[in-house]
Design a protein around this motif. Structure first.
Motif, PDB file in Angstrom:
ATOM      1  N   LEU A 143      37.790 -54.255 -66.684  1.00 49.73           N
ATOM      2  CA  LEU A 143      39.063 -54.808 -67.147  1.00 49.73           C
ATOM      3  C   LEU A 143      40.067 -53.716 -67.498  1.00 49.73           C
ATOM      4  O   LEU A 143      41.223 -54.013 -67.834  1.00 49.73           O
ATOM      5  CB  LEU A 143      38.834 -55.710 -68.359  1.00 49.73           C
ATOM      6  N   SER A 145      40.157 -51.635 -70.074  1.00 49.88           N
ATOM      7  CA  SER A 145      40.582 -51.623 -71.471  1.00 49.88           C
ATOM      8  C   SER A 145      39.599 -50.830 -72.331  1.00 49.88           C
ATOM      9  O   SER A 145      38.386 -51.023 -72.228  1.00 49.88           O
ATOM     10  CB  SER A 145      40.683 -53.051 -72.022  1.00 49.88           C
ATOM     11  N   ALA A 162      43.079 -58.713 -71.485  1.00 45.48           N
ATOM     12  CA  ALA A 162      43.275 -57.812 -70.353  1.00 45.48           C
ATOM     13  C   ALA A 162      43.504 -58.643 -69.095  1.00 45.48           C
ATOM     14  O   ALA A 162      42.719 -59.548 -68.803  1.00 45.48           O
ATOM     15  CB  ALA A 162      42.064 -56.899 -70.168  1.00 45.48           C
ATOM     16  N   HIS A 163      44.566 -58.349 -68.376  1.00 44.63           N
ATOM     17  CA  HIS A 163      44.945 -59.103 -67.173  1.00 44.63           C
ATOM     18  C   HIS A 163      45.057 -60.598 -67.475  1.00 44.63           C
ATOM     19  O   HIS A 163      44.795 -61.442 -66.621  1.00 44.63           O
ATOM     20  CB  HIS A 163      43.944 -58.874 -66.045  1.00 44.63           C
ATOM     21  N   CYS A 314      41.133 -52.736 -62.455  1.00 48.51           N
ATOM     22  CA  CYS A 314      42.016 -53.816 -62.001  1.00 48.51           C
ATOM     23  C   CYS A 314      41.303 -54.567 -60.892  1.00 48.51           C
ATOM     24  O   CYS A 314      41.473 -54.252 -59.708  1.00 48.51           O
ATOM     25  CB  CYS A 314      43.343 -53.249 -61.507  1.00 48.51           C
TER      26      CYS A 314
END
Length: 357
Positions: A143, A145, A162-163, A314
């Motif tokens: 993620l 993070s 996250a996202h 990502c």
């Protein structure tokens, strides 16, 4: 043309995702006829934003052909809680918990889990992900993070976002290189705390990324945590399939519905010549699904981009949301969510076909 005739036309149209007519499935929220025009509101029990327009076009054509009416068709979704194990109730703020499991490591389960969560979100759901692999958490890296959860009251934690996903993992609380040298009871206690002491906010789905195997974490999940369904991830090779069967049987014994099988690393496409090669064998996931009478949710390739995007923080569905790989994940997500919402209807789900296009 009467409203009853319109409803009969809608019920005669068997949707390939839910396996029954629109009326029988309870999806018709409104239907009316005014002269030569009709208005229909369809309320799906699963997120499907990516195909709302496609469904609307098909229904308008059906109503025009079968009823002779021009139709205004609205498609929307409303996600509710589904049945869980006996003596358990859905958790507050979480409508459905879906476990993503594999019998053995190395089959790409965590990558599938995070992309499945992102795909459900892309389809319009509110989604969280819980990394239940205490010994080897991977979701913080996937993620992208390194944030630490905050605890305003000293008793509960806010999830990391996250996202767009709400996320929790032991990896957010410890150093990445720190080993978890814990016995089973400590691991299960940690899982209970990560789930129960996180302030999840109004989730339609919480995806639980399980460690491989059928050990303490899986036992805790099946006995104490209200799970609506499970997805089994495997590769086509025989060794992976042997272990996937164990995971599948475990969920059946504790009466958690298995929503289907995802066959990961099903083929590789040569970057030079474009040749497709089934490196780990072919057809294993389909055989497993057929043997146990469950759905084959889809196949995913062994693709360098998937690995690079996950390692880079990502994942594919976030990195390239309109790409072919992301669309595969979204198709799998819709199938799994529809399976959860409407149950098993043999032969009702369309195959996800591979092409060279």
């Amino acid at each position: 043309m009467s409203r009853d005739r319109l409803l009969a036309v809608l019920d005669a149209d068997v949707d390939p995702l839910i396996g029954q007519g629109w009326v029988a499935a309870g999806t018709v929220a409104a239907a009316s006829v005014d002269g030569s025009r009709a208005r229909v509101v369809i309320e799906l029990g699963f997120p499907a934003a990516g195909i709302h327009e496609q469904i609307g076009q098909r229904l308008r054509a059906v109503i025009r052909d079968k009823a002779g009416l021009d139709a205004e068709v609205e498609i929307r979704s409303r996600i509710t809680s589904h049945a869980v194990q006996k003596n358990l109730q859905p958790m507050p703020q979480i409508r459905n918990i879906v476990a993503v499991a594999s019998g053995k490591g190395g089959v790409g389960k965590s990558t599938v889990a995070v992309n499945l969560a992102l795909a459900l979100q892309a389809e319009g759901a509110r989604v969280g992900i819980l990394d239940a692999d205490i010994y080897g958490p991977s979701q913080p890296r996937m993620l992208g993070s390194s944030d630490r959860p905050t605890s305003p009251d000293g008793k509960h934690m806010h999830p990391i976002v996250a996202h767009g996903l709400q996320a929790m993992s032991i990896g957010f609380l410890i150093d990445e290189a720190q080993p978890m040298i814990w016995r089973g009871p400590m691991v299960t206690q940690a899982l209970n705390q990560l789930l129960g002491e996180t302030r999840w906010q109004d989730l339609d789905y919480l995806i639980v990324d399980l460690p491989p195997g059928t050990g303490d974490i899986q036992l805790t999940l099946s006995q104490r945590i209200p799970v609506s369904g499970a997805v089994i991830v495997t590769t086509p090779q025989d060794i992976a399939l042997l272990d996937a069967r164990k995971g599948l049987q475990m969920f059946r014994r504790v009466e958690v519905p298995v929503l289907g099988v995802v066959e990961n690393m099903a083929w590789h496409t040569c970057s030079n010549c474009g040749h497709h090669e089934a490196i780990f064998g072919a057809g294993g996931g389909e055989r497993l699904a057929s043997e146990y009478g469950i759905e084959m949710l889809g196949q995913l390739p062994l693709d360098l981009r998937i690995r690079e995007q996950a390692d880079g923080g990502c994942p594919t569905v976030a990195a390239d949301p309109e790409g072919e790989l992301a669309q595969r994940y979204r198709g799998i997500a819709r199938l799994a969510a529809a399976r959860l919402a409407y149950g098993v209807y043999e032969g009702s789900f369309p195959d996800i076909e591979m092409t060279d296009d």
